[in-house]
Design an enzyme around this catalytic site. Structure first.
Site, mmCIF file in Angstrom:
data_model
loop_
_atom_site.group_PDB
_atom_site.id
_atom_site.type_symbol
_atom_site.label_atom_id
_atom_site.label_comp_id
_atom_site.label_asym_id
_atom_site.label_seq_id
_atom_site.Cartn_x
_atom_site.Cartn_y
_atom_site.Cartn_z
ATOM 1 N N TYR A 137 56.630 3.916 44.257
ATOM 2 C CA TYR A 137 57.017 4.445 42.955
ATOM 3 C C TYR A 137 58.144 3.608 42.341
ATOM 4 O O TYR A 137 58.250 3.509 41.115
ATOM 5 C CB TYR A 137 57.456 5.898 43.080
ATOM 6 N N GLU A 166 52.797 14.878 47.678
ATOM 7 C CA GLU A 166 52.204 13.955 48.643
ATOM 8 C C GLU A 166 52.825 14.125 50.024
ATOM 9 O O GLU A 166 52.124 14.060 51.041
ATOM 10 C CB GLU A 166 52.340 12.519 48.126
#
Length: 399
Positions: free
Chosen positions: A98, A140
Site C-alpha cells: 500500500y 485483509e
C-alpha cells in the site's frame, strides 16, 4: 471518518479529481511498473492492463469511496471493500505494498492536476487514501488470520489428479494438496488464484471458482480458454489448456471470495451466463450434498449447448433438489432440446418468489440486465449478490 476540513476540500475537488482519475490511474500504473517491473510481471494481470480495465476499476474504487465519505459518511461501502480485500488476499498482497501504491498514485495526481493540488488538497486526498487503505488492511489481516496463515502466505502446491473436458472451450482440473493432506475447507461460491510461469518468465495469476462442493478430499476448478478477439488471448487460460495434465503440479492460493451461499431457508435464484456457471455449480453441489429443501430457481444462458460447461451436471444437480427448477437460454439452441429457450436470458419470463436471495455471475451486460430486472420486480438490492471475473467495473457504485 473523514475530518471536517478534509470533507469540505474533497467535496469541492471531487469533480475535478473524478474527471481526471482515469488519466491519473493510467499514469500511476505506467510509472509504478517502470520502477517496479516485478509487479507488472509477477502480480498484476497484464491482459487487464492492456485492455484498460484495471485502471478503470481502481478509478471507480477510489472515486466511489471518496464519494461515500463525503455524501454518506455514516455508511461503509462494505461490499466494495470486502470484494477488494478477498481479491488482495488471494493474490498475497501485504501492507507494505500500500505504501508503494500511495507513492505513485499521489505523484500522478500532482502531475495531472498541477497547481490545483495545494498542500491542503494533497492532505485531504491523502486522508481519503489512508482511510481506504486502513480499512482494507484490517479486512485483509482478518482474512489471513481466519485462514490461519501469515499475511502474504497464501500459496500452496497442488497436484492435478484429473482433467475433464466440460464443454467445447472449457476443461476442469481436479486438484489435491501436494502433500497428500485433505483439501482445505471453503464456502460454496469461493475461488482460488492460480499462478503460472509463462514462457517469457512472467508469473501471471488468475482466479477460478471452485466448481464442486466443499468437504471433499479434492478441489475442482473449471477454466474456459479465453480467445480475446479484439484483445489478446487469455495468457493463463490458454497456458493451462495447452500444458496441464494429470500428475502435474500447480501453485494455487487458499480459497477466498465474498460471493458465498448464505445459509437459511429463503428461496434462491442462481443466475449465470457462460463460464459464470462455475460458482453456481459449486453452490448447487453443496445444496445437494447437504440435503437442502430450499426452493431454487436456476437460470443459465450460453452461446450453444456445446459451449455450456457442466451442462449435464447442472441438470443432474437440479433434478436431485426437490424444490429446484431449471431455465436455460441458448443463442444457438439444439433442435432436439424443446426445454431450452432461444436468445438471451430474460427473467421477465420467470416467476420470482417473494423473499428470494439472488446470486449472479457472468458477463457484465448480463448481470446488469438481470439485476435491473430483479430490482424492477421489487427484490431488495441487498438481496442481489454478484461475482465479477476480472476487475470489478461496478465498484464506483458500491453495489
Amino acid at each position: 471518518m473523514l475530518s471536517p476540513e478534509s470533507t469540505a476540500i474533497v467535496r469541492a475537488t471531487l469533480p475535478a479529481v473524478g474527471a481526471a482519475i482515469g488519466e491519473i490511474t493510467t499514469l500511476f500504473y505506467g510509472r509504478m511498473f517502470a520502477d517496479h517491473p516485478e509487479l507488472e510481471r509477477d502480480l498484476f494481470n497484464r491482459g487487464n492492463q492492456a485492455a484498460g480495465e484495471q485502471p478503470k476499476a481502481l478509478a471507480g474504487a477510489v472515486a466511489g469511496y471518496a464519494t461515500m465519505l463525503v455524501e454518506q459518511p455514516e455508511v461503509r461501502p462494505a461490499a466494495m471493500l470486502a470484494r477488494i480485500a478477498h481479491k488482495h488476499v488471494s493474490l498475497g498482497i501485504t501492507e507494505d505494498q500500500y505504501k508503494i501504491v500511495h507513492k505513485y498514485l499521489f505523484a500522478a495526481i500532482v502531475e495531472v492536476l498541477g497547481a490545483a493540488v495545494t498542500p491542503e488538497v494533497a492532505t485531504a486526498w491523502d486522508e481519503v487514501y489512508w482511510l481506504m487503505a486502513g480499512e482494507l488492511i484490517a479486512l485483509e489481516a482478518k482474512l489471513y488470520a481466519e485462514a490461519g496463515v501469515a499475511p502474504g502466505e497464501t500459496w500452496r502446491p497442488v497436484t492435478v489428479v484429473a482433467r475433464t473436458q466440460e464443454s467445447r472451450g472449457a476443461v476442469s482440473f481436479t486438484l489435491r494438496p501436494a502433500d497428500g493432506s485433505p483439501a482445505p475447507e471453503f464456502r460454496p461460491g469461493q475461488y482460488v488464484s492460480v499462478a503460472v510461469h509463462l514462457a517469457d518468465g512472467a508469473r501471471q495469476i488468475r482466479q477460478y471458482s471452485l466448481s464442486a462442493a466443499p468437504g471433499g478430499s479434492h478441489w475442482r476448478i473449471t477454466v474456459k480458454r479465453v480467445h480475446g478477439g479484439d484483445t489478446p488471448d487469455g495468457e493463463v487460460s490458454n497456458w493451462l489448456h495447452a500444458n496441464v495434465q494429470p500428475g502435474d503440479q500447480l501453485t494455487v492460493s487458499l480459497p477466498f471470495g465474498d460471493l458465498t451461499l448464505a445459509e437459511g431457508a429463503e428461496p434462491l435464484l442462481l443466475a449465470s451466463a457462460g463460464i459464470g456457471c462455475t460458482p453456481m455449480i459449486g453452490m448447487l453441489d453443496h445444496l445437494v450434498a447437504s440435503g437442502s429443501k430450499r426452493p431454487v430457481i436456476v437460470v443459465h444462458g450460453d452461446r450453444s449447448p456445446a459451449d455450456h460447461a457442466h451442462a449435464e451436471q447442472l441438470r443432474t444437480l437440479v433434478a436431485a433438489l426437490p424444490g429446484a427448477e431449471l431455465h436455460r437460454w441458448y443463442q444457438q439452441p439444439a433442435e432436439d432440446d424443446a426445454q431450452a429457450r432461444t436468445g438471451l436470458v430474460d427473467l421477465a419470463q420467470i416467476e420470482v418468489p417473494e423473499g428470494v436471495r439472488a446470486y449472479l455471475c457472468g458477463p457484465l451486460p448480463f448481470m446488469r440486465a438481470t439485476r435491473a430486472e430483479l430490482l424492477r420486480r421489487g427484490v431488495p438490492a441487498q438481496s442481489v449478490h454478484y461475482e465479477v471475473f476480472g476487475p470489478d467495473l461496478w465498484l464506483a457504485s458500491g453495489n
